[in-house]
Design an enzyme around this catalytic site. Sequence first.
Site, PDB file in Angstrom:
ATOM      1  CG  ASP A  33      -2.031   1.010   1.118  1.00 28.58           C
ATOM      2  OD1 ASP A  33      -3.200   0.584   1.140  1.00 28.58           O
ATOM      3  OD2 ASP A  33      -1.748   2.222   1.006  1.00 28.58           O
ATOM      4  CB  ILE A  34       1.079   4.083  -2.375  1.00 27.66           C
ATOM      5  CG1 ILE A  34       2.222   4.932  -2.898  1.00 27.66           C
ATOM      6  CG2 ILE A  34      -0.182   4.888  -2.223  1.00 27.66           C
ATOM      7  CD1 ILE A  34       3.385   4.152  -3.410  1.00 27.66           C
ATOM      8  N   GLY A  50     -12.487  -1.089   0.767  1.00 32.04           N
ATOM      9  CA  GLY A  50     -12.847  -0.940  -0.645  1.00 32.04           C
ATOM     10  C   GLY A  50     -13.729   0.242  -0.980  1.00 32.04           C
ATOM     11  CG  HIS A  98      -8.440  -3.375  -2.136  1.00 30.35           C
ATOM     12  ND1 HIS A  98      -9.358  -2.704  -2.912  1.00 30.35           N
ATOM     13  CD2 HIS A  98      -8.277  -2.613  -1.016  1.00 30.35           C
ATOM     14  CE1 HIS A  98      -9.719  -1.593  -2.301  1.00 30.35           C
ATOM     15  NE2 HIS A  98      -9.086  -1.516  -1.142  1.00 30.35           N
ATOM     16  CG  HIS A 108      -6.498  -2.735   3.424  1.00 30.72           C
ATOM     17  ND1 HIS A 108      -5.751  -1.619   3.101  1.00 30.72           N
ATOM     18  CD2 HIS A 108      -7.737  -2.506   2.923  1.00 30.72           C
ATOM     19  CE1 HIS A 108      -6.507  -0.758   2.444  1.00 30.72           C
ATOM     20  NE2 HIS A 108      -7.727  -1.268   2.324  1.00 30.72           N
TER      21      HIS A 108
END
Length: 131
Positions: free
Chosen positions: A29-30, A86, A93, A95
Amino acid sequence: MASIFSRIIAGEIPCYKVAEDDKNFAFLDINPVAPGHVLVVPKKEVDYIYDLDEDDYVSLELFAAKVARAIVKAIPCKRVGSATIGLEVPHAHIHLIPINKESDMNFFSEKAKLSEAEMQHIADSIAEQIQ
Ligand code: AMP
């Protein structure tokens, strides 16, 4: 239009890749809640995770479990917490977040600030532990 995650999977947008198989893809995750925060996504673009067909959903969860086991080996933590939200990106996705206590699963906490080199090192360390 393809989702940002489909564009990442296609290699059009860079990411810190952790793993992939024929149906699924994992990358950092960015904007990580904690160092080692990974997103696991199905390659098939479906908005809501619980709209995935049974085979794809099971495949995604099994792939996520494999990635979670790798995170625990690579990142100092007690466990990996998982969450499906989401609301921001309309591409299913999961996490995966390294945690030591329940409150570490806090999406409103200040995000970890990591350099590109640190992110790459974390992604490589997790990737090395994938079995
Ligand atoms: P949500 O849809 O609410 O589960 O949140 C989407 C997540 O995707 C957030 O944690 C974002 O930080 C993450 N995200 C958005 N764009 C990117 C990107 N280009 N690379 C990695 N993670 C991303």
